[in-house]
Design a protein around this motif. Sequence first.
Motif, PDB file in Angstrom:
ATOM      1  N   PRO A   1      -6.046  15.352 -64.096  1.00  0.00           N
ATOM      2  CA  PRO A   1      -6.813  15.060 -62.880  1.00  0.00           C
ATOM      3  C   PRO A   1      -8.265  14.677 -63.147  1.00  0.00           C
ATOM      4  O   PRO A   1      -8.798  13.766 -62.499  1.00  0.00           O
TER       5      PRO A   1
ATOM      6  N   ARG B   1      -9.929  11.079 -62.096  1.00  0.00           N
ATOM      7  CA  ARG B   1     -11.130  10.903 -61.277  1.00  0.00           C
ATOM      8  C   ARG B   1     -12.202  10.127 -62.028  1.00  0.00           C
ATOM      9  O   ARG B   1     -12.946   9.338 -61.429  1.00  0.00           O
TER      10      ARG B   1
ATOM     11  N   GLY C   1     -11.347   7.245 -59.817  1.00  0.00           N
ATOM     12  CA  GLY C   1     -12.338   7.646 -58.833  1.00  0.00           C
ATOM     13  C   GLY C   1     -13.625   6.837 -58.940  1.00  0.00           C
ATOM     14  O   GLY C   1     -14.191   6.408 -57.922  1.00  0.00           O
TER      15      GLY C   1
ATOM     16  N   ASP D   1      -0.368  15.726 -54.797  1.00  0.00           N
ATOM     17  CA  ASP D   1      -0.911  14.824 -53.787  1.00  0.00           C
ATOM     18  C   ASP D   1      -1.964  13.886 -54.362  1.00  0.00           C
ATOM     19  O   ASP D   1      -2.116  12.757 -53.885  1.00  0.00           O
ATOM     20  N   GLU D   2      -2.710  14.357 -55.358  1.00  0.00           N
ATOM     21  CA  GLU D   2      -3.773  13.524 -55.934  1.00  0.00           C
ATOM     22  C   GLU D   2      -3.223  12.241 -56.538  1.00  0.00           C
ATOM     23  O   GLU D   2      -3.920  11.227 -56.604  1.00  0.00           O
ATOM     24  N   PHE D   3      -1.956  12.286 -56.969  1.00  0.00           N
ATOM     25  CA  PHE D   3      -1.361  11.132 -57.649  1.00  0.00           C
ATOM     26  C   PHE D   3      -0.456  10.309 -56.734  1.00  0.00           C
ATOM     27  O   PHE D   3       0.330   9.502 -57.206  1.00  0.00           O
TER      28      PHE D   3
END
Length: 210
Positions: free
Chosen positions: A85, A89, A93, A157-159
Motif C-alpha cells: 500500500p 500511494r 497516489g 478496497d484500496e486496490f
Amino acid sequence: MLLWINGPFGGGKTQSAYELRRRLPGSVVCDPEHVGFGLHRMTPPALRGDFQDLSAWRQGVFEVLDFTLTRHRGTVIAPMTLVEPAYFREIVGRLRERGHDVRHFALLAERETVLRRLRERGLGHAARFLTGKDAGLRRESFAVAKLDLCLERLRGDEFAEHVWTDRLTVPQVADRIAASAGLTPLPNTDGPLRGGLRRTWTGVKHIRIF
C-alpha cells in the motif's frame, strides 16, 4: 489517461495490456518492470532483492509515467504487480496528485486459475499450444511464492477496481477495462487460432531472463 493494470504474477496483466494497446489507437505500454531490470543490471548479483523496495525504482517509475502522461496524447498502459500500500500511494497516489487521470484495475482470479496460467505462460504456453504437453511451473517459483500475498492484498478496497477474470478471455478483460475507463477499443476481429498465436507470441516476448 493512465490505465494501471495490477494483479498477481500470472494474472494476465501483460496480455491484457497488449490487447488494449492493439485495439486503442495511439496508446502505449510503459512497463515499470523495465526500470527494475535496469536497476538490477547495475547491482551486483549478491545485492539484488525485490527492486520495488528501492526508492530509486519507485521514483523512476513515477517520473517516467509523469513525463509520458504529460507529453503523450494517447492512453498510457502500465502492467505491474504492486501490492504494498505505501508503494502504491507513492506512485499511483502521487500521479493523481499531479492531476493525471489514473484508472487502476486489479485483475483477480481463483488461486487454481492463476496457477494454471503460470503453467501456460511464456514458453510453457507455446509448448502446450504447439505440442499439447504441459510445461509445468518451471521458472515460476517467485510468482508462486508471492501468489497468496498478492491475492489477499489486492482484494482490499484500496486496490479497486477489481476485475475477476476466471471466466473472461483476454479480449473480454480488455473490453471490461476500456468500458470502465470510458474508452472505445476497436472490435476484436481475431479468431481462436489467430488470438491464440498472438497471445503465445506476446508471452514468449515477455519471458524474463535473469
